[in-house]
Enzyme design. Structure first.
Site, short mmCIF file in Angstrom:
data_model
loop_
_atom_site.label_atom_id
_atom_site.label_comp_id
_atom_site.label_asym_id
_atom_site.label_seq_id
_atom_site.Cartn_x
_atom_site.Cartn_y
_atom_site.Cartn_z
N ASP A 67 40.58 -41.49 -9.22
CA ASP A 67 39.80 -39.95 -9.52
C ASP A 67 39.41 -40.09 -10.75
O ASP A 67 39.15 -41.40 -11.12
CB ASP A 67 40.67 -38.76 -10.52
CG ASP A 67 41.86 -39.63 -11.19
OD1 ASP A 67 42.36 -39.85 -11.87
OD2 ASP A 67 42.79 -38.36 -11.25
N ASN A 136 51.28 -29.04 -13.68
CA ASN A 136 51.10 -27.71 -12.47
C ASN A 136 51.63 -28.60 -11.36
O ASN A 136 50.87 -27.80 -10.00
CB ASN A 136 49.94 -27.42 -12.49
CG ASN A 136 48.23 -27.98 -12.39
OD1 ASN A 136 49.13 -29.24 -12.39
ND2 ASN A 136 47.08 -26.95 -12.27
N HIS A 138 49.40 -31.41 -10.24
CA HIS A 138 48.49 -31.91 -9.38
C HIS A 138 48.84 -33.58 -9.44
O HIS A 138 49.46 -33.98 -10.27
CB HIS A 138 47.48 -31.78 -10.34
CG HIS A 138 46.52 -32.11 -11.21
ND1 HIS A 138 46.08 -31.81 -12.80
CD2 HIS A 138 47.58 -33.18 -11.97
CE1 HIS A 138 46.35 -32.68 -13.35
NE2 HIS A 138 46.96 -32.70 -13.33
N GLU A 143 43.69 -30.14 -7.16
CA GLU A 143 45.06 -29.09 -7.98
C GLU A 143 45.67 -28.48 -6.90
O GLU A 143 45.89 -28.44 -5.69
CB GLU A 143 44.11 -28.23 -8.60
CG GLU A 143 43.31 -28.76 -9.89
CD GLU A 143 43.69 -29.33 -10.67
OE1 GLU A 143 45.30 -29.01 -11.56
OE2 GLU A 143 43.10 -29.19 -12.21
#
Ligand code: PGA
Length: 241
Positions: A67, A136, A138, A143
């Site tokens: 990323d 979370n 990800h 996401e």
């Protein structure tokens, strides 16, 4: 899923580096997908040590960025994943620059850089994908809510992710709102996946992952049915199991 529990961050980093070193020695043309963030730093340091000790060469290895941030200004380049991987890894090993596939950090170039990445991925399927995990759930910047069929795309970062990443920036308003990420489908296309989790801040996420409930609300759960996933977790990350 193959779960390897280790004592601490040092052992986690050595273990991950040992697996990757072994795979490169088995296939010198190995294609890696590489995460950034604080978790894999030790793994890169151990790989550099292995390179210095002539236990591995990266001469024929290819590397893909998992990323990249979309930065609002070129002065923020030192916060980019490109800078991170150059600094922590590529500048210290003998990988050939033409074998490194990253993203343009300018948001106005995102469509073009995504198309180029898809082309490179089609020509060079990833053998080993190295991942961290967000609090979370990800993976990359996929996401919660992201489709498991997603391919390379522009992702709006969640408030939780931006908050967690503030520690890398001098000012809160420098934390990017968008990033480009390989999609969950690209990650699942890798032959082998290694996910690292260290520290108590990841304990909730690891508990959720190992509950084996599959939901797009928790992107890492997409890994559960992949045929070759190794999860390396230290004692603090296991503390809620
Ligand atoms: P970290 O980030 O390694 O800095 O904790 C992991 C992630 O957000 O994927």
């Amino acid at each position: 899923m193959n779960i390897i529990k280790v004592k601490d961050y040092e052992e986690l980093s050595k273990k991950a580096a040992k697996i990757i070193t072994g795979e490169i020695n088995h296939n010198k043309h190995l294609v890696l997908g590489l995460a950034t963030g604080s978790t894999p730093v030790g793994t890169y340091q151990e790989l550099v040590k292995n390179y210095d000790n002539k236990l591995v060469t990266f001469k024929y290895t290819k590397a893909f960025f998992l990323d990249e941030y979309c930065l609002s200004h070129p002065r923020l380049f030192e916060y980019s994943n490109k800078y991170f991987l150059e600094y922590n890894f590529f500048s210290k090993i003998n990988i050939e620059p033409e074998n490194v596939f990253g993203f343009d950090q300018r948001i106005e170039e995102s469509e073009k850089t995504i198309a180029q990445m898809d082309q490179h991925l089609a020509e060079n399927p990833i053998d080993i994908m190295l991942l961290g995990i967000g609090q979370n759930g990800h993976i990359g910047y996929n996401e919660p809510g992201c489709s498991f069929e997603s391919t390379t795309h522009l992702s709006k970062l969640s408030y939780k992710t931006r908050l967690a990443n503030q520690r890398f920036f001098s000012f809160a308003d420098e934390v990017p709102s968008y990033a480009i990420t390989l999609g969950i489908k690209n990650i699942l296309d890798a032959k082998k996946i290694i996910l690292l989790a260290s520290g108590s801040s990841k304990a909730e996420a690891i508990k959720e992952l190992l509950s084996l409930k599959i939901s797009t609300d928790f992107p890492a759960s997409s890994l559960i049915h992949h045929p070759d996933v190794t999860i390396i977790i230290d004692e603090d990350a296991c503390s809620l199991l």
